[in-house]
Design a protein around this motif. Structure first.
Motif, PDB file in Angstrom:
ATOM      1  N   LEU A 138       0.802  -1.223   0.000  1.00 23.49           N
ATOM      2  CA  LEU A 138       0.000   0.000   0.000  1.00 23.49           C
ATOM      3  C   LEU A 138       0.838   1.277   0.000  1.00 23.49           C
ATOM      4  CD1 LEU A 138      -3.140  -0.538   2.253  1.00 23.49           C
ATOM      5  CD2 LEU A 138      -3.050  -0.047  -0.196  1.00 23.49           C
ATOM      6  N   ASP A 139       1.969   1.290   0.717  1.00 23.35           N
ATOM      7  CA  ASP A 139       2.818   2.487   0.723  1.00 23.35           C
ATOM      8  C   ASP A 139       3.243   2.856  -0.691  1.00 23.35           C
ATOM      9  OD1 ASP A 139       2.705   2.906   3.441  1.00 23.35           O
ATOM     10  OD2 ASP A 139       4.585   1.842   3.856  1.00 23.35           O
ATOM     11  N   VAL A 140       3.619   1.845  -1.467  1.00 24.75           N
ATOM     12  CA  VAL A 140       4.033   2.083  -2.854  1.00 24.75           C
ATOM     13  C   VAL A 140       2.849   2.586  -3.674  1.00 24.75           C
ATOM     14  CG1 VAL A 140       4.917   0.979  -4.943  1.00 24.75           C
ATOM     15  CG2 VAL A 140       5.845   0.343  -2.709  1.00 24.75           C
ATOM     16  N   VAL A 141       1.685   1.973  -3.485  1.00 24.13           N
ATOM     17  CA  VAL A 141       0.482   2.373  -4.223  1.00 24.13           C
ATOM     18  C   VAL A 141       0.099   3.811  -3.874  1.00 24.13           C
ATOM     19  CG1 VAL A 141      -1.984   1.894  -4.536  1.00 24.13           C
ATOM     20  CG2 VAL A 141      -0.351   0.003  -4.482  1.00 24.13           C
ATOM     21  N   TYR A 142       0.162   4.156  -2.601  1.00 23.01           N
ATOM     22  CA  TYR A 142      -0.156   5.532  -2.193  1.00 23.01           C
ATOM     23  C   TYR A 142       0.827   6.537  -2.792  1.00 23.01           C
ATOM     24  CZ  TYR A 142      -3.710   4.214   1.264  1.00 23.01           C
ATOM     25  OH  TYR A 142      -4.841   3.751   1.876  1.00 23.01           O
ATOM     26  N   ARG A 143       2.114   6.186  -2.815  1.00 22.70           N
ATOM     27  CA  ARG A 143       3.113   7.093  -3.404  1.00 22.70           C
ATOM     28  C   ARG A 143       2.875   7.253  -4.900  1.00 22.70           C
ATOM     29  NH1 ARG A 143       6.986   4.231  -0.222  1.00 22.70           N
ATOM     30  NH2 ARG A 143       8.004   3.464  -2.104  1.00 22.70           N
ATOM     31  N   LEU A 144       2.541   6.170  -5.572  1.00 25.23           N
ATOM     32  CA  LEU A 144       2.254   6.234  -7.005  1.00 25.23           C
ATOM     33  C   LEU A 144       1.019   7.092  -7.261  1.00 25.23           C
ATOM     34  CD1 LEU A 144       2.990   5.260  -9.845  1.00 25.23           C
ATOM     35  CD2 LEU A 144       1.572   3.253  -9.428  1.00 25.23           C
ATOM     36  N   LYS A 145      -0.004   6.912  -6.444  1.00 23.11           N
ATOM     37  CA  LYS A 145      -1.228   7.715  -6.569  1.00 23.11           C
ATOM     38  C   LYS A 145      -0.912   9.193  -6.319  1.00 23.11           C
ATOM     39  CE  LYS A 145      -5.864   8.113  -4.561  1.00 23.11           C
ATOM     40  NZ  LYS A 145      -5.887   9.320  -3.763  1.00 23.11           N
ATOM     41  N   GLY A 146      -0.123   9.479  -5.305  1.00 23.71           N
ATOM     42  CA  GLY A 146       0.256  10.859  -5.007  1.00 23.71           C
ATOM     43  C   GLY A 146       1.050  11.480  -6.143  1.00 23.71           C
ATOM     44  N   TRP A 147       1.987  10.710  -6.716  1.00 26.28           N
ATOM     45  CA  TRP A 147       2.772  11.223  -7.840  1.00 26.28           C
ATOM     46  C   TRP A 147       1.854  11.554  -9.014  1.00 26.28           C
ATOM     47  CZ3 TRP A 147       3.302  10.072 -12.906  1.00 26.28           C
ATOM     48  CH2 TRP A 147       4.341  10.709 -13.580  1.00 26.28           C
ATOM     49  N   ALA A 148       0.890  10.659  -9.290  1.00 27.10           N
ATOM     50  CA  ALA A 148      -0.042  10.896 -10.397  1.00 27.10           C
ATOM     51  C   ALA A 148      -0.862  12.163 -10.150  1.00 27.10           C
ATOM     52  CB  ALA A 148      -0.962   9.687 -10.578  1.00 27.10           C
ATOM     53  N   GLU A 149      -1.333  12.338  -8.937  1.00 25.94           N
ATOM     54  CA  GLU A 149      -2.117  13.529  -8.618  1.00 25.94           C
ATOM     55  C   GLU A 149      -1.270  14.799  -8.709  1.00 25.94           C
ATOM     56  OE1 GLU A 149      -5.290  11.302  -5.635  1.00 25.94           O
ATOM     57  OE2 GLU A 149      -3.573  12.363  -4.775  1.00 25.94           O
ATOM     58  N   ASP A 150      -0.024  14.725  -8.246  1.00 27.15           N
ATOM     59  CA  ASP A 150       0.865  15.894  -8.280  1.00 27.15           C
ATOM     60  C   ASP A 150       1.279  16.278  -9.697  1.00 27.15           C
ATOM     61  OD1 ASP A 150       0.755  15.981  -5.525  1.00 27.15           O
ATOM     62  OD2 ASP A 150       2.744  15.070  -5.231  1.00 27.15           O
ATOM     63  N   ASN A 151       1.338  15.314 -10.588  1.00 25.33           N
ATOM     64  CA  ASN A 151       1.882  15.557 -11.925  1.00 25.33           C
ATOM     65  C   ASN A 151       0.869  15.466 -13.053  1.00 25.33           C
ATOM     66  OD1 ASN A 151       4.974  15.784 -11.579  1.00 25.33           O
ATOM     67  ND2 ASN A 151       4.350  14.122 -10.231  1.00 25.33           N
ATOM     68  N   MET A 152      -0.413  15.283 -12.732  1.00 27.84           N
ATOM     69  CA  MET A 152      -1.399  15.080 -13.800  1.00 27.84           C
ATOM     70  C   MET A 152      -1.529  16.299 -14.714  1.00 27.84           C
ATOM     71  SD  MET A 152      -4.934  14.857 -11.690  1.00 27.84           S
ATOM     72  CE  MET A 152      -5.472  16.188 -10.664  1.00 27.84           C
ATOM     73  N   ASP A 153      -1.398  17.502 -14.198  1.00 23.97           N
ATOM     74  CA  ASP A 153      -1.492  18.694 -15.052  1.00 23.97           C
ATOM     75  C   ASP A 153      -0.321  18.771 -16.033  1.00 23.97           C
ATOM     76  OD1 ASP A 153      -3.870  19.475 -13.877  1.00 23.97           O
ATOM     77  OD2 ASP A 153      -2.888  20.829 -12.449  1.00 23.97           O
ATOM     78  N   ASP A 154       0.895  18.494 -15.541  1.00 22.79           N
ATOM     79  CA  ASP A 154       2.063  18.510 -16.422  1.00 22.79           C
ATOM     80  C   ASP A 154       1.949  17.445 -17.511  1.00 22.79           C
ATOM     81  OD1 ASP A 154       3.224  20.585 -15.000  1.00 22.79           O
ATOM     82  OD2 ASP A 154       4.389  19.245 -13.708  1.00 22.79           O
ATOM     83  N   VAL A 155       1.468  16.282 -17.137  1.00 20.14           N
ATOM     84  CA  VAL A 155       1.312  15.197 -18.113  1.00 20.14           C
ATOM     85  C   VAL A 155       0.242  15.568 -19.138  1.00 20.14           C
ATOM     86  CG1 VAL A 155       0.586  12.786 -18.413  1.00 20.14           C
ATOM     87  CG2 VAL A 155       2.168  13.399 -16.563  1.00 20.14           C
ATOM     88  N   ALA A 156      -0.848  16.159 -18.692  1.00 24.40           N
ATOM     89  CA  ALA A 156      -1.905  16.567 -19.623  1.00 24.40           C
ATOM     90  C   ALA A 156      -1.386  17.595 -20.618  1.00 24.40           C
ATOM     91  CB  ALA A 156      -3.105  17.123 -18.851  1.00 24.40           C
ATOM     92  N   HIS A 157      -0.593  18.561 -20.137  1.00 25.26           N
ATOM     93  CA  HIS A 157      -0.009  19.571 -21.035  1.00 25.26           C
ATOM     94  C   HIS A 157       0.961  18.927 -22.027  1.00 25.26           C
ATOM     95  CE1 HIS A 157      -1.596  22.334 -17.982  1.00 25.26           C
ATOM     96  NE2 HIS A 157      -1.613  23.214 -18.959  1.00 25.26           N
ATOM     97  N   ALA A 158       1.773  18.000 -21.546  1.00 16.42           N
ATOM     98  CA  ALA A 158       2.725  17.314 -22.436  1.00 16.42           C
ATOM     99  C   ALA A 158       1.985  16.522 -23.505  1.00 16.42           C
ATOM    100  CB  ALA A 158       3.635  16.397 -21.619  1.00 16.42           C
ATOM    101  N   ARG A 159       0.890  15.869 -23.123  1.00 14.33           N
ATOM    102  CA  ARG A 159       0.104  15.107 -24.100  1.00 14.33           C
ATOM    103  C   ARG A 159      -0.494  16.024 -25.162  1.00 14.33           C
ATOM    104  NH1 ARG A 159      -3.272  10.995 -20.126  1.00 14.33           N
ATOM    105  NH2 ARG A 159      -1.530   9.561 -19.740  1.00 14.33           N
ATOM    106  N   MET A 160      -1.038  17.155 -24.722  1.00 18.85           N
ATOM    107  CA  MET A 160      -1.628  18.093 -25.686  1.00 18.85           C
ATOM    108  C   MET A 160      -0.568  18.628 -26.638  1.00 18.85           C
ATOM    109  SD  MET A 160      -4.655  20.143 -23.613  1.00 18.85           S
ATOM    110  CE  MET A 160      -3.513  21.070 -22.649  1.00 18.85           C
ATOM    111  N   ALA A 161       0.596  18.984 -26.117  1.00 20.34           N
ATOM    112  CA  ALA A 161       1.674  19.499 -26.967  1.00 20.34           C
ATOM    113  C   ALA A 161       2.140  18.427 -27.944  1.00 20.34           C
ATOM    114  CB  ALA A 161       2.840  19.978 -26.103  1.00 20.34           C
ATOM    115  N   TYR A 162       2.263  17.218 -27.468  1.00 21.09           N
ATOM    116  CA  TYR A 162       2.680  16.114 -28.335  1.00 21.09           C
ATOM    117  C   TYR A 162       1.655  15.880 -29.435  1.00 21.09           C
ATOM    118  CZ  TYR A 162       4.037  11.418 -29.781  1.00 21.09           C
ATOM    119  OH  TYR A 162       4.410  10.314 -30.516  1.00 21.09           O
TER     120      TYR A 162
END
Length: 136
Positions: A103-127
């Motif tokens: 669960l610790d790993v899953v929570y960290r992965l979930k947190g990373w996704a939440e923290d970086n979802m805007d940057d990833v969305a922008h990168a996808r749109m630019a790509y």
């Protein structure tokens, strides 16, 4: 028979790739990297749930996918299933101690996704914009 350098490289690559398919760690990583596994584990983090309750928590998962995911997690020792004789029969699922340790790993992965979802969305749109202008 003497092999050329290219033949030796190809043989080594085949041996390496062939062995990876049998690697237990790789097989486990393939299982736990599924989005359904992550969502089921997050749903079970607070305690045991029945199959129907899990379906409500894990939106978008079909009954077949949820059942398959739970069987895989049970097989790997991450989830336990308890069947209670009643009418109708009650089946509860909960994380095992090994599952809880993940669960610790899953929570960290979930947190990373939440923290970086805007940057990833922008990168996808630019790509995607760049690919559209190149195709035209």
């Amino acid at each position: 028979m003497t092999l050329t350098a290219d033949q030796k490289r190809r043989r080594a690559q085949q041996d390496y790739n062939g062995g990876l398919g049998l690697c237990p760690a790789r097989q486990l990583l393939e299982t736990i990297s599924s989005k359904w596994v992550t969502l089921v584990m997050l749903a079970l983090a607070d305690g045991s749930l029945r199959h129907s309750e899990l379906r409500r928590h894990v939106a978008g998962a079909s009954q077949k996918m949820l059942t398959s995911t739970l069987r895989s997690l049970e097989r790997d020792g991450l989830v336990s299933r308890t069947v209670t004789s009643s009418v109708p029969v009650r089946t509860d699922y909960q994380l095992t101690p090994v599952g809880r340790s993940l669960l610790d790993v899953v929570y960290r992965l979930k947190g990373w996704a939440e923290d970086n979802m805007d940057d990833v969305a922008h990168a996808r749109m630019a790509y995607d914009r760049g690919r559209l202008t190149r195709v035209e």
